[in-house]
Design a protein around this motif. Structure first.
Motif, PDB file in Angstrom:
ATOM      1  N   ALA A 107       0.830  -1.205   0.000  1.00  0.00           N
ATOM      2  CA  ALA A 107       0.000   0.000   0.000  1.00  0.00           C
ATOM      3  C   ALA A 107       0.864   1.255   0.000  1.00  0.00           C
ATOM      4  N   ARG A 108       1.918   1.234   0.788  1.00  0.00           N
ATOM      5  CA  ARG A 108       2.798   2.409   0.876  1.00  0.00           C
ATOM      6  C   ARG A 108       3.483   2.706  -0.450  1.00  0.00           C
ATOM      7  N   SER A 109       3.794   1.660  -1.208  1.00  0.00           N
ATOM      8  CA  SER A 109       4.510   1.870  -2.465  1.00  0.00           C
ATOM      9  C   SER A 109       3.576   1.975  -3.674  1.00  0.00           C
ATOM     10  N   GLY A 110       2.267   1.970  -3.417  1.00  0.00           N
ATOM     11  CA  GLY A 110       1.307   2.150  -4.489  1.00  0.00           C
ATOM     12  C   GLY A 110       1.023   0.906  -5.310  1.00  0.00           C
ATOM     13  N   GLU A 111       1.334  -0.279  -4.789  1.00  0.00           N
ATOM     14  CA  GLU A 111       1.134  -1.528  -5.524  1.00  0.00           C
ATOM     15  C   GLU A 111      -0.270  -2.103  -5.343  1.00  0.00           C
ATOM     16  N   SER A 112      -1.049  -1.572  -4.418  1.00  0.00           N
ATOM     17  CA  SER A 112      -2.393  -2.104  -4.196  1.00  0.00           C
ATOM     18  C   SER A 112      -3.433  -1.115  -4.705  1.00  0.00           C
ATOM     19  N   ARG A 113      -4.610  -1.637  -5.007  1.00  0.00           N
ATOM     20  CA  ARG A 113      -5.674  -0.772  -5.531  1.00  0.00           C
ATOM     21  C   ARG A 113      -6.190   0.196  -4.482  1.00  0.00           C
ATOM     22  N   THR A 114      -6.352  -0.311  -3.255  1.00  0.00           N
ATOM     23  CA  THR A 114      -6.851   0.526  -2.172  1.00  0.00           C
ATOM     24  C   THR A 114      -5.850   0.507  -1.033  1.00  0.00           C
ATOM     25  N   ALA A 115      -5.840   1.574  -0.275  1.00  0.00           N
ATOM     26  CA  ALA A 115      -4.926   1.666   0.865  1.00  0.00           C
ATOM     27  C   ALA A 115      -5.582   2.500   1.950  1.00  0.00           C
ATOM     28  N   SER A 116      -5.507   2.026   3.177  1.00  0.00           N
ATOM     29  CA  SER A 116      -6.071   2.789   4.282  1.00  0.00           C
ATOM     30  C   SER A 116      -5.161   3.977   4.597  1.00  0.00           C
ATOM     31  N   ARG A 117      -5.711   4.942   5.281  1.00  0.00           N
ATOM     32  CA  ARG A 117      -4.942   6.123   5.645  1.00  0.00           C
ATOM     33  C   ARG A 117      -3.764   5.754   6.543  1.00  0.00           C
ATOM     34  N   THR A 118      -3.976   4.816   7.471  1.00  0.00           N
ATOM     35  CA  THR A 118      -2.882   4.445   8.374  1.00  0.00           C
ATOM     36  C   THR A 118      -1.782   3.708   7.629  1.00  0.00           C
ATOM     37  N   SER A 119      -2.129   2.956   6.594  1.00  0.00           N
ATOM     38  CA  SER A 119      -1.106   2.243   5.827  1.00  0.00           C
ATOM     39  C   SER A 119      -0.160   3.208   5.126  1.00  0.00           C
ATOM     40  N   THR A 120      -0.691   4.308   4.661  1.00  0.00           N
ATOM     41  CA  THR A 120       0.137   5.232   3.893  1.00  0.00           C
ATOM     42  C   THR A 120       0.786   6.323   4.738  1.00  0.00           C
ATOM     43  N   ARG A 121       0.210   6.645   5.893  1.00  0.00           N
ATOM     44  CA  ARG A 121       0.752   7.750   6.698  1.00  0.00           C
ATOM     45  C   ARG A 121       1.542   7.299   7.912  1.00  0.00           C
ATOM     46  N   ASP A 122       1.344   6.076   8.366  1.00  0.00           N
ATOM     47  CA  ASP A 122       2.028   5.575   9.549  1.00  0.00           C
ATOM     48  C   ASP A 122       3.497   5.316   9.231  1.00  0.00           C
ATOM     49  N   MET A 123       4.291   5.159  10.274  1.00  0.00           N
ATOM     50  CA  MET A 123       5.698   4.831  10.119  1.00  0.00           C
ATOM     51  C   MET A 123       5.813   3.479   9.412  1.00  0.00           C
ATOM     52  N   SER A 124       6.758   3.366   8.483  1.00  0.00           N
ATOM     53  CA  SER A 124       6.888   2.116   7.743  1.00  0.00           C
ATOM     54  C   SER A 124       7.363   0.994   8.669  1.00  0.00           C
ATOM     55  N   SER A 125       7.036  -0.221   8.294  1.00  0.00           N
ATOM     56  CA  SER A 125       7.381  -1.389   9.103  1.00  0.00           C
ATOM     57  C   SER A 125       8.888  -1.514   9.268  1.00  0.00           C
ATOM     58  N   SER A 126       9.622  -1.254   8.193  1.00  0.00           N
ATOM     59  CA  SER A 126      11.071  -1.400   8.263  1.00  0.00           C
ATOM     60  C   SER A 126      11.699  -0.327   9.152  1.00  0.00           C
ATOM     61  N   LYS A 127      11.133   0.876   9.137  1.00  0.00           N
ATOM     62  CA  LYS A 127      11.667   1.950   9.981  1.00  0.00           C
ATOM     63  C   LYS A 127      11.356   1.700  11.452  1.00  0.00           C
ATOM     64  N   ARG A 128      10.163   1.158  11.701  1.00  0.00           N
ATOM     65  CA  ARG A 128       9.766   0.889  13.082  1.00  0.00           C
ATOM     66  C   ARG A 128      10.721  -0.119  13.712  1.00  0.00           C
ATOM     67  N   GLY A 129      10.968  -1.211  13.006  1.00  0.00           N
ATOM     68  CA  GLY A 129      11.989  -2.185  13.375  1.00  0.00           C
ATOM     69  C   GLY A 129      12.064  -2.560  14.836  1.00  0.00           C
ATOM     70  N   GLY A 130      10.990  -2.864  15.481  1.00  0.00           N
ATOM     71  CA  GLY A 130      11.040  -3.348  16.854  1.00  0.00           C
ATOM     72  C   GLY A 130      10.870  -2.282  17.913  1.00  0.00           C
ATOM     73  N   GLN A 131      10.500  -1.077  17.538  1.00  0.00           N
ATOM     74  CA  GLN A 131      10.328  -0.028  18.541  1.00  0.00           C
ATOM     75  C   GLN A 131       9.267  -0.395  19.557  1.00  0.00           C
ATOM     76  N   ARG A 132       8.317  -1.222  19.142  1.00  0.00           N
ATOM     77  CA  ARG A 132       7.225  -1.576  20.038  1.00  0.00           C
ATOM     78  C   ARG A 132       7.543  -2.798  20.893  1.00  0.00           C
ATOM     79  N   SER A 133       8.738  -3.331  20.761  1.00  0.00           N
ATOM     80  CA  SER A 133       9.054  -4.568  21.470  1.00  0.00           C
ATOM     81  C   SER A 133       9.410  -4.328  22.938  1.00  0.00           C
ATOM     82  N   HIS A 134       9.702  -3.110  23.328  1.00  0.00           N
ATOM     83  CA  HIS A 134      10.067  -2.748  24.701  1.00  0.00           C
ATOM     84  C   HIS A 134      11.325  -3.458  25.185  1.00  0.00           C
ATOM     85  N   THR A 135      12.165  -3.896  24.257  1.00  0.00           N
ATOM     86  CA  THR A 135      13.370  -4.593  24.679  1.00  0.00           C
ATOM     87  C   THR A 135      14.603  -3.721  24.543  1.00  0.00           C
TER      88      THR A 135
END
Length: 107
Positions: free
Chosen positions: A43-71
């Motif tokens: 969705a972020r790269s425009g490969e899907s027909r539809t994309a939610s607002r959070t998919s396109t505006r949220d931090m990318s999965s690769s950038k997040r890289g475990g920030q939510r793991s609390h470790t």
């Protein structure tokens, strides 16, 4: 994986699924994590027909890289603590520092 997805996304899906299995997730949960991650990247790269607002505006999965793991060495971020405090309806949370939020939440 959706029909017509690229070989790159197929490889990405398998890699994420294998990583989740290595971390101890069940097969079903590993597939869900992989599918959600790959679909979000599509969705972020425009490969899907539809994309939610959070998919396109949220931090990318690769950038997040475990920030939510609390470790990490410093534990959860201030934003994570603030969101938890908001969910628990902690009074005065907007003016608290990271240390104060952590103490109020009992971390």
């Amino acid at each position: 994986m959706p029909r017509g997805s690229s070989a790159k996304r197929e490889r990405q899906y398998e890699h994420i699924k294998d990583s989740a299995r290595d971390r101890g997730e069940s097969e079903k949960r590993a597939e869900e994590i992989a599918a959600r991650t790959v679909n979000k990247e599509r969705a972020r790269s425009g490969e899907s027909r539809t994309a939610s607002r959070t998919s396109t505006r949220d931090m990318s999965s690769s950038k997040r890289g475990g920030q939510r793991s609390h470790t990490g060495s410093q534990g959860p971020t201030k934003d994570q603590l603030y969101n938890e405090a908001r969910q628990r309806d902690v009074k005065g949370r907007s003016t608290m520092t990271k240390a104060q939020l952590s103490k109020a939440l009992g971390h």
